[in-house]
Design a protein around this motif. Structure first.
Motif, PDB file in Angstrom:
ATOM      1  N   PHE A   1      -4.531  -6.003   3.811  1.00 28.59           N
ATOM      2  CA  PHE A   1      -4.533  -5.018   2.725  1.00 28.59           C
ATOM      3  C   PHE A   1      -4.653  -5.698   1.365  1.00 28.59           C
ATOM      4  O   PHE A   1      -5.390  -5.245   0.496  1.00 28.59           O
ATOM      5  N   GLU A   2      -3.909  -6.777   1.183  1.00 27.15           N
ATOM      6  CA  GLU A   2      -3.955  -7.493  -0.092  1.00 27.15           C
ATOM      7  C   GLU A   2      -5.357  -8.040  -0.358  1.00 27.15           C
ATOM      8  O   GLU A   2      -5.838  -8.007  -1.489  1.00 27.15           O
TER       9      GLU A   2
ATOM     10  N   LYS B   1      -9.747  -4.025  -6.568  1.00 25.88           N
ATOM     11  CA  LYS B   1      -9.195  -3.839  -7.910  1.00 25.88           C
ATOM     12  C   LYS B   1      -9.991  -4.588  -8.971  1.00 25.88           C
ATOM     13  O   LYS B   1     -10.191  -4.104 -10.078  1.00 25.88           O
TER      14      LYS B   1
ATOM     15  N   LEU C   1       1.480   2.479  -3.527  1.00 27.35           N
ATOM     16  CA  LEU C   1       0.327   2.749  -4.386  1.00 27.35           C
ATOM     17  C   LEU C   1       0.201   4.232  -4.759  1.00 27.35           C
ATOM     18  O   LEU C   1      -0.093   4.561  -5.906  1.00 27.35           O
TER      19      LEU C   1
ATOM     20  N   TYR D   1      -8.186  -6.787   0.778  1.00 28.39           N
ATOM     21  CA  TYR D   1      -9.035  -5.630   0.456  1.00 28.39           C
ATOM     22  C   TYR D   1      -8.746  -5.123  -0.958  1.00 28.39           C
ATOM     23  O   TYR D   1      -9.646  -4.929  -1.768  1.00 28.39           O
ATOM     24  N   TYR D   2      -7.459  -4.949  -1.258  1.00 26.30           N
ATOM     25  CA  TYR D   2      -7.085  -4.333  -2.525  1.00 26.30           C
ATOM     26  C   TYR D   2      -7.384  -5.225  -3.724  1.00 26.30           C
ATOM     27  O   TYR D   2      -7.833  -4.749  -4.768  1.00 26.30           O
TER      28      TYR D   2
ATOM     29  N   TYR E   1     -14.063  -0.498   2.504  1.00 22.67           N
ATOM     30  CA  TYR E   1     -12.995   0.306   3.099  1.00 22.67           C
ATOM     31  C   TYR E   1     -13.209   0.459   4.599  1.00 22.67           C
ATOM     32  O   TYR E   1     -12.244   0.419   5.377  1.00 22.67           O
TER      33      TYR E   1
ATOM     34  N   LYS F   1       0.814  -1.225   0.000  1.00 24.30           N
ATOM     35  CA  LYS F   1       0.000   0.000   0.000  1.00 24.30           C
ATOM     36  C   LYS F   1       0.847   1.274   0.000  1.00 24.30           C
ATOM     37  O   LYS F   1       0.407   2.320  -0.483  1.00 24.30           O
TER      38      LYS F   1
END
Length: 215
Positions: free
Chosen positions: A177-178, A185, A75, A180-181, A194, A72
């Motif tokens: 995070f991975e 994505k 990013l 979520y992202y 979020y 993150k």
């Protein structure tokens, strides 16, 4: 990217190409409309084909990095670089001809209204500025990584148990995070929101704080 194109369009339709220019913020920024056939800040100005080829290759590389990046902290700078690179590359398609009749240049118009290490000699646009800001972010991140590496190495030597707990917390945050992202994505309908991400991340952080307070 849209803001960059809007600003270029306004300048191209309201200012005189290669004119005298006008002060925007006295002592800080002034506007001077020009068409740069080269890369950022006028590099390779006499080699249009080379400038476009390099710009295209760099843009594709940045997009690939953005797609596969998992950290993150990278990013923000990578996103700024992609936006700036794409904006300038596609902006060449509609930019007016240069005063020499050359097509495929980039609209530049921002000039520093002060001299610091030759800063007043560059003319750039918002896309260039985003790339420069991204480079600044990258430098800060690299310095932060170096500092954290030193602190982690020191923790590992002094308190192995604390270090192992710290690594576990760090790993959990990265996995969260991975998760979520990746869903964000690829626009998964069942993605982690979020708000959920922040809530779970806060819980992990509290575990670390609670552990430190007990020590």
């Amino acid at each position: 990217m849209s803001l960059d194109w809007i600003s270029k369009s306004i300048v191209a339709n309201s200012m005189v190409l290669d004119g005298v220019g006008t002060t925007f913020i006295p002592g800080l920024i002034k506007f001077k409309y020009t068409i740069n056939p080269g890369a950022a800040y006028g590099m390779n100005a006499g080699k249009l084909g080379l400038a476009i080829t390099i710009a295209a290759l760099v843009t594709l590389l940045l997009i690939a990095i953005f797609i596969f990046i998992r950290n993150k902290y990278w990013l923000i700078p990578i996103s700024l670089m992609v936006a700036g690179s794409v904006a300038n590359l596609l902006g060449r398609a509609w930019a007016p001809l240069t005063s020499d009749g050359i097509k495929g240049g980039v609209v530049d118009f921002i000039v520093f209204d002060f001299s610091f290490l030759g800063s007043d000699g560059y003319i750039f646009n918002l896309a260039d500025a985003w790339v420069s800001i991204a480079v600044g972010f990258i430098i800060v991140i690299l310095i932060a990584y170096a500092v954290f590496e030193i602190l982690e190495a020191n923790m590992r030597k002094k308190d192995k148990e604390k270090y192992e707990f710290y690594v576990d917390i760090k790993t959990r945050k990265q996995i969260l995070f991975e998760t979520y992202y990746e869903k964000f994505k690829f626009k998964d309908e069942n993605k982690l929101t979020y708000r959920d991400y922040l809530s779970k991340n806060e819980k992990i952080t509290k575990k670390w704080k609670k552990y430190k307070n007990k020590r």
